[in-house]
Each structure stands twice: as C-alpha cells, then as structure tokens.
Write an enzyme that holds these catalytic residues in place. Sequence first.
Site, PDB file in Angstrom:
ATOM      1  N   LEU A  16      46.390  53.604  60.397  1.00  0.00           N
ATOM      2  CA  LEU A  16      46.065  54.818  59.500  1.00  0.00           C
ATOM      3  C   LEU A  16      45.527  55.935  60.253  1.00  0.00           C
ATOM      4  CD1 LEU A  16      46.243  56.000  56.619  1.00  0.00           C
ATOM      5  CD2 LEU A  16      43.888  55.368  56.309  1.00  0.00           C
ATOM      6  N   ASN A  85      36.755  55.879  60.110  1.00  0.00           N
ATOM      7  CA  ASN A  85      38.069  54.898  59.926  1.00  0.00           C
ATOM      8  C   ASN A  85      37.867  53.717  60.553  1.00  0.00           C
ATOM      9  OD1 ASN A  85      40.827  54.492  59.204  1.00  0.00           O
ATOM     10  ND2 ASN A  85      41.159  54.817  61.371  1.00  0.00           N
ATOM     11  N   SER A 136      36.365  52.785  53.217  1.00  0.00           N
ATOM     12  CA  SER A 136      35.813  51.552  52.886  1.00  0.00           C
ATOM     13  C   SER A 136      36.999  50.702  52.754  1.00  0.00           C
ATOM     14  CB  SER A 136      35.030  51.597  51.448  1.00  0.00           C
ATOM     15  OG  SER A 136      34.612  50.513  51.028  1.00  0.00           O
ATOM     16  N   TYR A 151      32.840  40.473  55.797  1.00  0.00           N
ATOM     17  CA  TYR A 151      33.685  41.996  55.713  1.00  0.00           C
ATOM     18  C   TYR A 151      33.526  42.729  54.501  1.00  0.00           C
ATOM     19  CZ  TYR A 151      37.434  45.104  55.385  1.00  0.00           C
ATOM     20  OH  TYR A 151      38.346  46.458  55.415  1.00  0.00           O
ATOM     21  N   LYS A 155      31.517  46.552  53.725  1.00  0.00           N
ATOM     22  CA  LYS A 155      32.531  47.703  53.100  1.00  0.00           C
ATOM     23  C   LYS A 155      31.659  47.829  51.735  1.00  0.00           C
ATOM     24  CE  LYS A 155      35.732  48.537  55.871  1.00  0.00           C
ATOM     25  NZ  LYS A 155      35.673  49.632  56.893  1.00  0.00           N
ATOM     26  N   THR A 186      49.739  48.409  58.222  1.00  0.00           N
ATOM     27  CA  THR A 186      49.566  48.885  59.602  1.00  0.00           C
ATOM     28  C   THR A 186      49.208  47.291  60.155  1.00  0.00           C
ATOM     29  OG1 THR A 186      46.926  48.761  59.263  1.00  0.00           O
ATOM     30  CG2 THR A 186      48.268  50.802  58.477  1.00  0.00           C
TER      31      THR A 186
END
Length: 281
Positions: A16, A85, A136, A151, A155, A186
């Site tokens: 992204l 990001n 996030s 993970y 976030k 992605t």
Amino acid sequence: MKTKKVWFVTGASKGLGLILVKKLLKEGYCVAASSRTVQSLIYEIGPLSEVFLPLEMNLTNSEDVKKGIHNCVEHFGQIDVVVNNAGYALIGTLEELSQVEVQKNFEVNVFGYLNVIRHTTPFMRKQKSGHIFNISSVGGYIGSFPGFGIYCSTKFAVAGFSEALAEEMKPFNVHTTLVYPGYFRTNFLSKESVQTAENPISEYKTAREMELAHLNDIDGNQPNDPEKGADVLIALSKEEKPPVHFFMGKDAYHYAKQKIDAVQKTMTAYEVLASSTDITN
C-alpha cells in the site's frame, strides 16, 4: 510554502505504501518516502528530485528517524501529511513466540510509529497544521484470531496511542486518523514478508489452521484493492474534519460490527453485576 501538501510515507518500497507514493506523485504532491534500503525506493519509484525524496531509514532508531524527517523538511520546507505504514505480520501463539520475536514486532509496529510521531509533531505544532495517518489493522480492533495475538496487540497499541494523539494535537490543528484496513491484495501475507514462530508447537492445531489459511488461501485472494485504498487515504487528507477512527474495507466493517454487537450483548447481560461496585455509605 508549497501549494501542494508534502507527504511523509514509511514502508514505501512495497504494498500500500508504494502504491500510495506513486499515486501522490502522479497527482502532483511532494513526497518523502522511507524504506530500509534507499535503492529499493529508487528502483520502484525513481531518483531524488524536486518532488520526491527517497530516504533510507531505520524506524527502530530514533536518531535515524529524526535525521530523515529533518531531511524532508530541509528538502521541501514543510511536512503536512504523515503516513505511518511500515510494519509486518508475526504469526504464532503467545506460548510459541519468544521474547526476542515479540520485542522485534513491537519495535517495528509500535515504537517505529512513535519515533516518527515524536519527530514530526514539533514541525506540525509550529506550523499549526497537519494530518497523521496511523495504519493499524482490523486486527487492532478485534483480536480473536488464534496465532495473531502478538501482531494484534501491536495494532491495539497503535489504536490506543492514536486516540490520545488526536486529543493532544487538536489544539494545534493537527488531525489524527487511525486506519483499520481489512485484507488488501498486497504482498503483506507473502512468505517473504510475514514471519512465523521459530519454534511452533504442534498441539496448537487451530492456530496452525489459521496460519495456513492466511499463507495459502487468503494471500493473493484478499478482497480489497490497494489502489482504491490509496485513493481513500488521499480523499481523507482533503477532509476538513477527518475521522479519528476509520475502518477501511467491507471486511473490516464486518469484523468491527461483530465485536461491537458482542460487546453490547455482554454489557447488557451483565449490567447489573458490573454496576454493583458503587461505594455505599
């Protein structure tokens, strides 16, 4: 001052971030983009120019981040929009993952963001304008994915400090938008990008099933278009009063509504017990 906003985007060599940077340059914005290697940015986007500043930056090193941001301001004269990001997915149960694996994920996904915020906010406070996007994940709102607890916790941390940041920067006319993306097509889930537990435990069958589903089935079949995701971020940057919380993707909305409904039902069911803690004289 530039007539177009100056964007500062981390994690810009792929996914992204890369798509966003290319779209911003095409639309005439000035962009500083960072990655672990400057050559990857030059290869994908192009060399240093009046409108593009490729930066090799180690997000986990506060002084390195400070230097990169100062280079951006020296090159363009200002910094208007920050997109935090950069990050990576770590798959493994809480028992499986070592302290080293967990710390590394937090260093990039949490402390890397904080380094960028710490060194960009002085410029935004001074110019009394700006917009910070903290990317996030829907996993930063709902954490019930076995094998993704660490993970998701990184976030969740991003969500927590973003809410505070929004209030802290409000007096300086600096906006904060916390973006919870769903699954975007992605390379985020590719075997080259995602990290898995070094010492997996076979008994965690549900976690292994979730891991394999992400690596083999979801990867390459994500429902959201990153080109459209980049368009959404640009559109949000033009909002006079942008939202603090922004769920991006129909799947993100689906998961968020599931949690909201579950929490509301639990609060209703246990309201009497939960409200029984008043001090009585």
